[in-house]
Write a protein that holds these residues in place. Sequence first.
Motif, PDB file in Angstrom:
ATOM      1  N   LYS A 114       0.985  -1.117  -0.297  1.00  0.00           N
ATOM      2  CA  LYS A 114       0.279   0.448   0.003  1.00  0.00           C
ATOM      3  C   LYS A 114       0.709   1.418  -0.325  1.00  0.00           C
ATOM      4  O   LYS A 114       0.706   2.270  -0.535  1.00  0.00           O
ATOM      5  CB  LYS A 114      -1.099  -0.168   1.381  1.00  0.00           C
ATOM      6  N   TRP A 115       1.927   1.112   0.835  1.00  0.00           N
ATOM      7  CA  TRP A 115       3.010   2.575   0.945  1.00  0.00           C
ATOM      8  C   TRP A 115       3.372   2.785  -0.402  1.00  0.00           C
ATOM      9  O   TRP A 115       3.935   3.573  -0.951  1.00  0.00           O
ATOM     10  CB  TRP A 115       3.963   2.250   2.088  1.00  0.00           C
ATOM     11  N   SER A 116       3.762   1.572  -1.257  1.00  0.00           N
ATOM     12  CA  SER A 116       4.982   1.214  -2.320  1.00  0.00           C
ATOM     13  C   SER A 116       3.714   2.032  -3.220  1.00  0.00           C
ATOM     14  O   SER A 116       4.531   3.094  -3.947  1.00  0.00           O
ATOM     15  CB  SER A 116       4.985  -0.466  -2.805  1.00  0.00           C
ATOM     16  N   CYS A 117       2.646   1.948  -3.342  1.00  0.00           N
ATOM     17  CA  CYS A 117       1.871   2.270  -4.281  1.00  0.00           C
ATOM     18  C   CYS A 117       1.130   3.644  -4.122  1.00  0.00           C
ATOM     19  O   CYS A 117       1.189   4.625  -5.078  1.00  0.00           O
ATOM     20  CB  CYS A 117      -0.283   2.005  -4.282  1.00  0.00           C
ATOM     21  N   ALA A 118       1.920   4.625  -2.721  1.00  0.00           N
ATOM     22  CA  ALA A 118       0.869   5.619  -2.515  1.00  0.00           C
ATOM     23  C   ALA A 118       2.966   6.458  -3.070  1.00  0.00           C
ATOM     24  O   ALA A 118       2.573   7.634  -3.773  1.00  0.00           O
ATOM     25  CB  ALA A 118       1.139   6.216  -1.159  1.00  0.00           C
ATOM     26  N   MET A 119       3.086   6.333  -3.484  1.00  0.00           N
ATOM     27  CA  MET A 119       5.318   6.315  -3.560  1.00  0.00           C
ATOM     28  C   MET A 119       4.862   6.997  -5.455  1.00  0.00           C
ATOM     29  O   MET A 119       5.114   8.840  -5.681  1.00  0.00           O
ATOM     30  CB  MET A 119       6.156   5.503  -3.165  1.00  0.00           C
ATOM     31  N   TYR A 120       3.970   6.260  -5.706  1.00  0.00           N
ATOM     32  CA  TYR A 120       3.297   6.603  -7.177  1.00  0.00           C
ATOM     33  C   TYR A 120       2.335   7.364  -7.118  1.00  0.00           C
ATOM     34  O   TYR A 120       2.243   7.670  -8.927  1.00  0.00           O
ATOM     35  CB  TYR A 120       3.214   4.813  -7.912  1.00  0.00           C
ATOM     36  N   SER A 121       1.728   8.154  -7.031  1.00  0.00           N
ATOM     37  CA  SER A 121       0.854   9.072  -7.014  1.00  0.00           C
ATOM     38  C   SER A 121       1.537  10.455  -7.354  1.00  0.00           C
ATOM     39  O   SER A 121       2.280  11.084  -7.157  1.00  0.00           O
ATOM     40  CB  SER A 121       0.140   9.447  -5.607  1.00  0.00           C
ATOM     41  N   GLY A 122       0.773  10.469  -8.711  1.00  0.00           N
ATOM     42  CA  GLY A 122       1.374  11.638  -9.271  1.00  0.00           C
ATOM     43  C   GLY A 122       1.610  12.725  -8.596  1.00  0.00           C
ATOM     44  O   GLY A 122       1.965  13.498  -9.062  1.00  0.00           O
ATOM     45  N   SER A 123       0.345  13.004  -7.705  1.00  0.00           N
ATOM     46  CA  SER A 123       0.874  14.388  -6.838  1.00  0.00           C
ATOM     47  C   SER A 123       1.614  14.356  -6.137  1.00  0.00           C
ATOM     48  O   SER A 123       2.212  16.075  -5.782  1.00  0.00           O
ATOM     49  CB  SER A 123      -0.600  14.279  -6.136  1.00  0.00           C
ATOM     50  N   LEU A 124       1.901  13.769  -5.519  1.00  0.00           N
ATOM     51  CA  LEU A 124       3.876  13.963  -4.683  1.00  0.00           C
ATOM     52  C   LEU A 124       4.300  14.185  -6.014  1.00  0.00           C
ATOM     53  O   LEU A 124       5.770  14.985  -5.125  1.00  0.00           O
ATOM     54  CB  LEU A 124       4.030  12.212  -4.842  1.00  0.00           C
ATOM     55  N   TRP A 125       4.472  14.832  -6.876  1.00  0.00           N
ATOM     56  CA  TRP A 125       6.179  14.316  -8.300  1.00  0.00           C
ATOM     57  C   TRP A 125       5.463  15.964  -9.061  1.00  0.00           C
ATOM     58  O   TRP A 125       6.038  15.702 -10.183  1.00  0.00           O
ATOM     59  CB  TRP A 125       6.549  13.643  -9.177  1.00  0.00           C
ATOM     60  N   ARG A 126       4.822  16.201  -8.263  1.00  0.00           N
ATOM     61  CA  ARG A 126       3.628  17.984  -9.178  1.00  0.00           C
ATOM     62  C   ARG A 126       5.212  19.113  -9.334  1.00  0.00           C
ATOM     63  O   ARG A 126       5.055  19.634 -10.058  1.00  0.00           O
ATOM     64  CB  ARG A 126       2.566  18.347  -9.168  1.00  0.00           C
ATOM     65  N   CYS A 127       5.855  19.051  -8.469  1.00  0.00           N
ATOM     66  CA  CYS A 127       6.744  20.071  -8.325  1.00  0.00           C
ATOM     67  C   CYS A 127       7.794  19.681  -8.238  1.00  0.00           C
ATOM     68  O   CYS A 127       8.034  18.507  -7.507  1.00  0.00           O
ATOM     69  CB  CYS A 127       6.195  21.064  -6.945  1.00  0.00           C
ATOM     70  N   ARG A 128       9.506  20.219  -8.780  1.00  0.00           N
ATOM     71  CA  ARG A 128      10.746  19.467  -8.987  1.00  0.00           C
ATOM     72  C   ARG A 128      11.686  20.636  -8.963  1.00  0.00           C
ATOM     73  O   ARG A 128      11.682  21.636  -9.415  1.00  0.00           O
ATOM     74  CB  ARG A 128      10.494  18.396  -9.388  1.00  0.00           C
ATOM     75  N   THR A 129      12.426  20.785  -7.970  1.00  0.00           N
ATOM     76  CA  THR A 129      13.687  21.495  -7.987  1.00  0.00           C
ATOM     77  C   THR A 129      14.924  20.666  -7.902  1.00  0.00           C
ATOM     78  O   THR A 129      15.704  19.784  -7.277  1.00  0.00           O
ATOM     79  CB  THR A 129      13.286  22.647  -6.546  1.00  0.00           C
ATOM     80  N   ILE A 130      16.375  21.416  -8.497  1.00  0.00           N
ATOM     81  CA  ILE A 130      16.692  20.596  -9.123  1.00  0.00           C
ATOM     82  C   ILE A 130      18.355  21.178  -9.006  1.00  0.00           C
ATOM     83  O   ILE A 130      18.058  22.846  -9.491  1.00  0.00           O
ATOM     84  CB  ILE A 130      16.982  19.926 -10.448  1.00  0.00           C
ATOM     85  N   THR A 131      18.866  21.308  -8.422  1.00  0.00           N
ATOM     86  CA  THR A 131      20.219  22.058  -7.915  1.00  0.00           C
ATOM     87  C   THR A 131      21.415  21.454  -8.282  1.00  0.00           C
ATOM     88  O   THR A 131      21.637  20.427  -7.804  1.00  0.00           O
ATOM     89  CB  THR A 131      20.431  22.281  -6.103  1.00  0.00           C
ATOM     90  N   PHE A 132      22.002  21.903  -9.460  1.00  0.00           N
ATOM     91  CA  PHE A 132      23.279  22.203 -10.031  1.00  0.00           C
ATOM     92  C   PHE A 132      24.498  23.053  -9.150  1.00  0.00           C
ATOM     93  O   PHE A 132      24.794  24.088  -9.110  1.00  0.00           O
ATOM     94  CB  PHE A 132      23.270  22.496 -11.303  1.00  0.00           C
ATOM     95  N   TYR A 133      25.204  22.204  -8.330  1.00  0.00           N
ATOM     96  CA  TYR A 133      26.141  22.918  -6.725  1.00  0.00           C
ATOM     97  C   TYR A 133      27.308  23.553  -7.608  1.00  0.00           C
ATOM     98  O   TYR A 133      27.950  21.424  -8.166  1.00  0.00           O
ATOM     99  CB  TYR A 133      25.981  22.111  -5.974  1.00  0.00           C
ATOM    100  N   GLY A 134      28.466  24.309  -8.140  1.00  0.00           N
ATOM    101  CA  GLY A 134      29.474  24.236  -8.379  1.00  0.00           C
ATOM    102  C   GLY A 134      30.641  24.137  -8.397  1.00  0.00           C
ATOM    103  O   GLY A 134      31.637  23.160  -9.072  1.00  0.00           O
ATOM    104  N   GLN A 135      29.963  23.740  -6.858  1.00  0.00           N
ATOM    105  CA  GLN A 135      31.862  23.067  -5.915  1.00  0.00           C
ATOM    106  C   GLN A 135      30.857  21.864  -5.134  1.00  0.00           C
ATOM    107  O   GLN A 135      30.850  21.999  -3.891  1.00  0.00           O
ATOM    108  CB  GLN A 135      32.217  23.867  -5.139  1.00  0.00           C
ATOM    109  N   PRO A 136      30.909  20.577  -5.605  1.00  0.00           N
ATOM    110  CA  PRO A 136      29.791  20.483  -4.493  1.00  0.00           C
ATOM    111  C   PRO A 136      30.330  19.342  -3.752  1.00  0.00           C
ATOM    112  O   PRO A 136      31.638  18.851  -4.240  1.00  0.00           O
ATOM    113  CB  PRO A 136      28.984  19.210  -5.787  1.00  0.00           C
ATOM    114  N   SER A 137      29.662  18.827  -2.935  1.00  0.00           N
ATOM    115  CA  SER A 137      29.996  17.908  -1.359  1.00  0.00           C
ATOM    116  C   SER A 137      29.489  16.252  -2.101  1.00  0.00           C
ATOM    117  O   SER A 137      28.718  16.593  -2.826  1.00  0.00           O
ATOM    118  CB  SER A 137      29.798  18.147  -0.306  1.00  0.00           C
ATOM    119  N   ARG A 138      29.893  15.048  -1.035  1.00  0.00           N
ATOM    120  CA  ARG A 138      29.191  14.289  -1.712  1.00  0.00           C
ATOM    121  C   ARG A 138      27.546  14.090  -1.393  1.00  0.00           C
ATOM    122  O   ARG A 138      27.538  13.809  -2.368  1.00  0.00           O
ATOM    123  CB  ARG A 138      30.392  13.045  -1.150  1.00  0.00           C
ATOM    124  N   ALA A 139      27.249  14.639   0.149  1.00  0.00           N
ATOM    125  CA  ALA A 139      26.818  14.459  -0.533  1.00  0.00           C
ATOM    126  C   ALA A 139      25.573  15.708  -0.533  1.00  0.00           C
ATOM    127  O   ALA A 139      24.457  15.355  -1.592  1.00  0.00           O
ATOM    128  CB  ALA A 139      25.684  15.075   1.418  1.00  0.00           C
TER     129      ALA A 139
END
Length: 439
Positions: free
Chosen positions: A41-66
């Motif tokens: 049931k929880w696995s199915c919840a992860m595939y709910s479209g409403s969870l993935w409507r917004c996304r921010t991706i940051t490209f760090y110029g000097q990234p740490s491992r994390a």
Amino acid sequence: MDDDGEPEQSSWAYLPDVCLRHVFHWLDDRDRARAALVCKKWSCAMYSGSLWRCRTITFYGQPSRARTLEFRSALWYTKKFGKYLKHLEIKLSNPYNTPFIKKFQAIMRGLLSHLGKCNSHLISLSIKYLELDCLIWKNVVRAQFIKNLATFLRRMSNRLDYLNLKGARITLEEGCELLNSLSSLTNRSFISEINIEDFFSLHLSVYRSALFHQTMSKFHSLTILTFNYNCISDELLDILRERSSHSLCTLNIKCHIHDPHGQAVSGTSWANLAKRAPKLNVNFFFERVMKHDHLARILLAEIPVRSISLRSCYFSDPDWTMRPTLTDLLPAYWHGLQKLTLELNNDHELLDNELLQLILSCKRLLFLKVWAFLSVSFMEKLLQNRAERKCTLTTIKVRIYTAQDNSTEEEQLLADIYRKFKYLIDSELNYFVITYPMM
């Protein structure tokens, strides 16, 4: 165990799907992935479209491992659940060399290509501060990135409602190519909000360009347009009046000292636009454009101004005076001005009386932010007038500059003023006032 020998079910097992999705909404990618392993049931919840409507991706110029792991995770999930995306924000943080930019361009090419094929819901795209005029953007990489972005915008042009390319710093031809991508299918675009502040490279007189005017004429439903004053001309105002007057609500206009701003714009053009677009409000943001003769060419009485921000950025000019702007220009907006921001290095000119009279004359002024050399008594007079309902301010943020290293006496006076008007401040105002040494 219950009476029948069956294992007890946790109350979480009976959580309604809508509540479970709400819980997942507050988790980051890693925690969502872990939670999805709990049960089917929880696995199915992860595939709910409403969870993935917004996304921010940051490209760090000097990234740490994390940060590198975080970026890879965000990119992987964007590709996996990209078909649900409605709002995408790409951030480029402190790019520092050409190899990093090449990597960024290559990843963006794949990401935009994937989304262009699988996504039919995207309505908002933001890619700010690309600064494509920097040397780390080699010509081939830059040209390829612009080509990929233009292709993506063409694919999304029928659905995209918001585009933010603030700080792209692009040539006139390349900028118009990207904007034209939004109307390439039907030769017109119905996007409602565009942010092209600092979109073009510095020093460009965009207002002279027939190509820019032709490009802007393809937008037919603009609601909010954010851009620089070096784009403003009678031709542009006429285009906005003819194409978008039925929808236009807000113009956010930045005027920077390094952008051309000496062009002649007719008050009649502004008046005609305001008449056809009765909901229009104009917000001006001036960066180091402070001299009265410069401002007088721009701040025409016919403009429906709602907000003005004047920032000198700590620069001081002994030949500059703020007084005529406060007494002659800004009072023309007494009926509509709601927000006023002044960040001034006025160490040679005390402006207490002029500023107070301006505030009292603006009948709809709600927000005041002032960083300037003022006397502490100005605050007492302002609060007294507010207590007597002679002005309508709800937010007061003041930084009182002082040339003294020790401002203990001024701070004590401010504390006394606060106690005197505490009843008003606590019940009706967003209030913050401090002293600030300017040595």
